[in-house]
Design a protein around this motif. Structure first.
Motif, PDB file in Angstrom:
ATOM      1  N   VAL A 143       0.822  -1.202   0.000  1.00  0.00           N
ATOM      2  CA  VAL A 143       0.000   0.000   0.000  1.00  0.00           C
ATOM      3  C   VAL A 143       0.858   1.255   0.000  1.00  0.00           C
ATOM      4  O   VAL A 143       0.528   2.239  -0.623  1.00  0.00           O
ATOM      5  N   ASP A 144       1.990   1.226   0.661  1.00  0.00           N
ATOM      6  CA  ASP A 144       2.846   2.406   0.736  1.00  0.00           C
ATOM      7  C   ASP A 144       3.741   2.511  -0.482  1.00  0.00           C
ATOM      8  O   ASP A 144       4.022   1.523  -1.151  1.00  0.00           O
ATOM      9  N   VAL A 145       4.210   3.732  -0.730  1.00  0.00           N
ATOM     10  CA  VAL A 145       5.124   3.948  -1.856  1.00  0.00           C
ATOM     11  C   VAL A 145       6.406   3.161  -1.601  1.00  0.00           C
ATOM     12  O   VAL A 145       6.906   3.107  -0.488  1.00  0.00           O
ATOM     13  N   ALA A 146       6.938   2.543  -2.676  1.00  0.00           N
ATOM     14  CA  ALA A 146       8.123   1.702  -2.542  1.00  0.00           C
ATOM     15  C   ALA A 146       9.322   2.516  -2.050  1.00  0.00           C
ATOM     16  O   ALA A 146       9.455   3.703  -2.356  1.00  0.00           O
ATOM     17  N   ASN A 147      10.191   1.851  -1.302  1.00  0.00           N
ATOM     18  CA  ASN A 147      11.409   2.465  -0.795  1.00  0.00           C
ATOM     19  C   ASN A 147      12.283   2.931  -1.958  1.00  0.00           C
ATOM     20  O   ASN A 147      12.480   2.197  -2.920  1.00  0.00           O
ATOM     21  N   ALA A 148      12.838   4.119  -1.859  1.00  0.00           N
ATOM     22  CA  ALA A 148      13.671   4.669  -2.939  1.00  0.00           C
ATOM     23  C   ALA A 148      14.912   3.821  -3.175  1.00  0.00           C
ATOM     24  O   ALA A 148      15.455   3.806  -4.284  1.00  0.00           O
ATOM     25  N   ASN A 149      15.388   3.095  -2.158  1.00  0.00           N
ATOM     26  CA  ASN A 149      16.588   2.266  -2.311  1.00  0.00           C
ATOM     27  C   ASN A 149      16.274   0.844  -2.775  1.00  0.00           C
ATOM     28  O   ASN A 149      17.172   0.025  -2.909  1.00  0.00           O
ATOM     29  N   ALA A 150      14.989   0.542  -2.998  1.00  0.00           N
ATOM     30  CA  ALA A 150      14.605  -0.804  -3.422  1.00  0.00           C
ATOM     31  C   ALA A 150      15.063  -1.054  -4.861  1.00  0.00           C
ATOM     32  O   ALA A 150      15.332  -0.115  -5.608  1.00  0.00           O
ATOM     33  N   PRO A 151      15.150  -2.333  -5.254  1.00  0.00           N
ATOM     34  CA  PRO A 151      15.532  -2.648  -6.646  1.00  0.00           C
ATOM     35  C   PRO A 151      14.519  -2.063  -7.631  1.00  0.00           C
ATOM     36  O   PRO A 151      13.428  -1.660  -7.243  1.00  0.00           O
ATOM     37  N   ALA A 152      14.888  -2.056  -8.904  1.00  0.00           N
ATOM     38  CA  ALA A 152      14.027  -1.497  -9.949  1.00  0.00           C
ATOM     39  C   ALA A 152      12.637  -2.107  -9.894  1.00  0.00           C
ATOM     40  O   ALA A 152      12.477  -3.308  -9.670  1.00  0.00           O
ATOM     41  N   ASP A 153      11.639  -1.280 -10.073  1.00  0.00           N
ATOM     42  CA  ASP A 153      10.251  -1.710  -9.944  1.00  0.00           C
ATOM     43  C   ASP A 153       9.592  -1.763 -11.319  1.00  0.00           C
ATOM     44  O   ASP A 153      10.078  -1.187 -12.281  1.00  0.00           O
ATOM     45  N   THR A 154       8.468  -2.456 -11.382  1.00  0.00           N
ATOM     46  CA  THR A 154       7.647  -2.478 -12.587  1.00  0.00           C
ATOM     47  C   THR A 154       6.691  -1.295 -12.521  1.00  0.00           C
ATOM     48  O   THR A 154       6.062  -1.070 -11.493  1.00  0.00           O
ATOM     49  N   ASN A 173       2.227   7.192 -14.890  1.00  0.00           N
ATOM     50  CA  ASN A 173       2.500   5.811 -14.517  1.00  0.00           C
ATOM     51  C   ASN A 173       2.840   5.737 -13.035  1.00  0.00           C
ATOM     52  O   ASN A 173       3.119   6.756 -12.407  1.00  0.00           O
ATOM     53  N   PHE A 174       2.777   4.539 -12.491  1.00  0.00           N
ATOM     54  CA  PHE A 174       3.020   4.368 -11.060  1.00  0.00           C
ATOM     55  C   PHE A 174       3.635   3.002 -10.815  1.00  0.00           C
ATOM     56  O   PHE A 174       3.553   2.095 -11.646  1.00  0.00           O
ATOM     57  N   SER A 175       4.248   2.853  -9.657  1.00  0.00           N
ATOM     58  CA  SER A 175       4.886   1.603  -9.268  1.00  0.00           C
ATOM     59  C   SER A 175       3.845   0.520  -9.048  1.00  0.00           C
ATOM     60  O   SER A 175       2.866   0.722  -8.326  1.00  0.00           O
ATOM     61  N   GLU A 176       4.055  -0.634  -9.644  1.00  0.00           N
ATOM     62  CA  GLU A 176       3.098  -1.730  -9.500  1.00  0.00           C
ATOM     63  C   GLU A 176       2.985  -2.183  -8.044  1.00  0.00           C
ATOM     64  O   GLU A 176       1.978  -2.754  -7.648  1.00  0.00           O
ATOM     65  N   SER A 177       4.002  -1.905  -7.239  1.00  0.00           N
ATOM     66  CA  SER A 177       3.938  -2.307  -5.832  1.00  0.00           C
ATOM     67  C   SER A 177       2.965  -1.444  -5.030  1.00  0.00           C
ATOM     68  O   SER A 177       2.734  -1.693  -3.854  1.00  0.00           O
ATOM     69  N   THR A 178       2.374  -0.425  -5.673  1.00  0.00           N
ATOM     70  CA  THR A 178       1.394   0.429  -4.978  1.00  0.00           C
ATOM     71  C   THR A 178      -0.004   0.287  -5.584  1.00  0.00           C
ATOM     72  O   THR A 178      -0.801   1.222  -5.563  1.00  0.00           O
ATOM     73  N   ILE A 179      -0.301  -0.902  -6.102  1.00  0.00           N
ATOM     74  CA  ILE A 179      -1.608  -1.174  -6.717  1.00  0.00           C
ATOM     75  C   ILE A 179      -2.758  -0.802  -5.795  1.00  0.00           C
ATOM     76  O   ILE A 179      -3.771  -0.261  -6.236  1.00  0.00           O
ATOM     77  N   TYR A 180      -2.614  -1.079  -4.501  1.00  0.00           N
ATOM     78  CA  TYR A 180      -3.719  -0.874  -3.568  1.00  0.00           C
ATOM     79  C   TYR A 180      -3.749   0.519  -2.946  1.00  0.00           C
ATOM     80  O   TYR A 180      -4.564   0.790  -2.070  1.00  0.00           O
ATOM     81  N   ASN A 181      -2.877   1.395  -3.402  1.00  0.00           N
ATOM     82  CA  ASN A 181      -2.834   2.762  -2.874  1.00  0.00           C
ATOM     83  C   ASN A 181      -3.829   3.628  -3.636  1.00  0.00           C
ATOM     84  O   ASN A 181      -3.457   4.477  -4.446  1.00  0.00           O
ATOM     85  N   TYR A 182      -5.126   3.415  -3.383  1.00  0.00           N
ATOM     86  CA  TYR A 182      -6.146   4.146  -4.124  1.00  0.00           C
ATOM     87  C   TYR A 182      -6.131   5.643  -3.809  1.00  0.00           C
ATOM     88  O   TYR A 182      -6.504   6.454  -4.642  1.00  0.00           O
ATOM     89  N   LYS A 183      -5.716   5.996  -2.621  1.00  0.00           N
ATOM     90  CA  LYS A 183      -5.614   7.418  -2.295  1.00  0.00           C
ATOM     91  C   LYS A 183      -4.653   8.112  -3.258  1.00  0.00           C
ATOM     92  O   LYS A 183      -4.945   9.185  -3.795  1.00  0.00           O
ATOM     93  N   GLY A 184      -3.511   7.482  -3.501  1.00  0.00           N
ATOM     94  CA  GLY A 184      -2.521   8.047  -4.416  1.00  0.00           C
ATOM     95  C   GLY A 184      -2.980   8.024  -5.864  1.00  0.00           C
ATOM     96  O   GLY A 184      -2.773   8.989  -6.601  1.00  0.00           O
ATOM     97  N   LEU A 185      -3.611   6.939  -6.281  1.00  0.00           N
ATOM     98  CA  LEU A 185      -4.030   6.816  -7.681  1.00  0.00           C
ATOM     99  C   LEU A 185      -5.135   7.819  -8.024  1.00  0.00           C
ATOM    100  O   LEU A 185      -5.069   8.492  -9.058  1.00  0.00           O
ATOM    101  N   VAL A 186      -6.139   7.920  -7.159  1.00  0.00           N
ATOM    102  CA  VAL A 186      -7.200   8.904  -7.408  1.00  0.00           C
ATOM    103  C   VAL A 186      -6.619  10.310  -7.282  1.00  0.00           C
ATOM    104  O   VAL A 186      -7.015  11.221  -8.021  1.00  0.00           O
ATOM    105  N   GLY A 187      -5.652  10.485  -6.383  1.00  0.00           N
ATOM    106  CA  GLY A 187      -4.980  11.780  -6.256  1.00  0.00           C
ATOM    107  C   GLY A 187      -4.309  12.204  -7.554  1.00  0.00           C
ATOM    108  O   GLY A 187      -4.326  13.385  -7.925  1.00  0.00           O
ATOM    109  N   MET A 188      -3.716  11.240  -8.275  1.00  0.00           N
ATOM    110  CA  MET A 188      -3.103  11.542  -9.576  1.00  0.00           C
ATOM    111  C   MET A 188      -4.148  12.052 -10.555  1.00  0.00           C
ATOM    112  O   MET A 188      -3.912  13.006 -11.307  1.00  0.00           O
ATOM    113  N   LEU A 189      -5.320  11.406 -10.548  1.00  0.00           N
ATOM    114  CA  LEU A 189      -6.413  11.853 -11.428  1.00  0.00           C
ATOM    115  C   LEU A 189      -6.878  13.246 -11.038  1.00  0.00           C
ATOM    116  O   LEU A 189      -7.065  14.106 -11.910  1.00  0.00           O
TER     117      LEU A 189
END
Length: 201
Positions: A143-154, A173-189
């Motif tokens: 749900v949270d945004v991926a760590n900046a030091n994490a390996p490359a994301d999809t 576009n957005f990190s696939e690891s944040t699929i369930y972050n609807y607050k962020g996705l709707v915020g983008m819209l």
């Protein structure tokens, strides 16, 4: 020899007749527009898709990989929280909308709803196609945004799709690891709506 050729010829002929029918069943992919929303969005109705539960067996079936089983377990944990975020976030959307399930889009399209907010990875956890970060197949930061030091994301595109023409209006576009972050996705819209239409509720 002639007896064997006749059924083969008939089979080829019937296959050729089937091709147009099969082609009609596949909807046209439509055009793709980048960083732009449909001009008629303020006067159209938009569908927001909520997540639905997926059955999680008490024990992993032998036919299911451990990764896919863990994805189903993660979905069971994350989907209620994602739907709560969606309900709260869409209250700030200034135009006509409805929150529904993916299998209801045809029904609402017939009722005059023109667009849907969607992305390719919506079903990734339930159909086993999730890739996410390399080395983080079903990681803890769903749900949270991926760590900046994490390996490359999809990364996948968030877009509004026209239910008739199948045209896609890519918001970002957005990190696939944040699929369930609807607050962020709707915020983008909402940011894109504000920028393009200067909409105030």
């Amino acid at each position: 020899m002639k007896k064997t050729l006749l059924p083969i010829a008939l089979l080829c002929f019937s296959y050729c007749l089937m091709q147009p029918a099969l082609a009609q069943q596949v909807p046209a992919s439509g055009n793709v527009y980048s960083k732009s929303l449909p001009d008629d969005l303020p006067n159209s109705k938009l569908l927001f898709i909520k997540f639905v539960p997926a059955p999680v067996p008490a024990e992993r079936p032998t036919t299911m990989s451990p990764t896919n089983y863990k994805l189903l377990q993660q979905h069971a944990v994350n989907y209620p929280r994602a739907n709560e975020q969606l309900a709260a976030a869409v209250a700030h959307y200034p135009f006509g909308y409805r929150v529904t399930t993916l299998d209801s889009t045809s029904y609402y399209s017939a009722q005059g709803y023109k667009y849907v907010l969607f992305h390719q990875s919506f079903n990734a956890f339930t159909n086993g196609t999730y890739k996410g970060s390399k080395g983080n197949t079903a990681g803890s930061a769903i749900v949270d945004v991926a760590n900046a030091n994490a390996p490359a994301d999809t990364f996948v595109d968030l877009y509004i799709q026209d239910l008739s023409s199948r045209d896609k209006y890519v918001i970002d576009n957005f990190s696939e690891s944040t699929i369930y972050n609807y607050k962020g996705l709707v915020g983008m819209l909402l940011k894109r709506v504000e920028k393009q239409f200067k909409a105030k509720k």
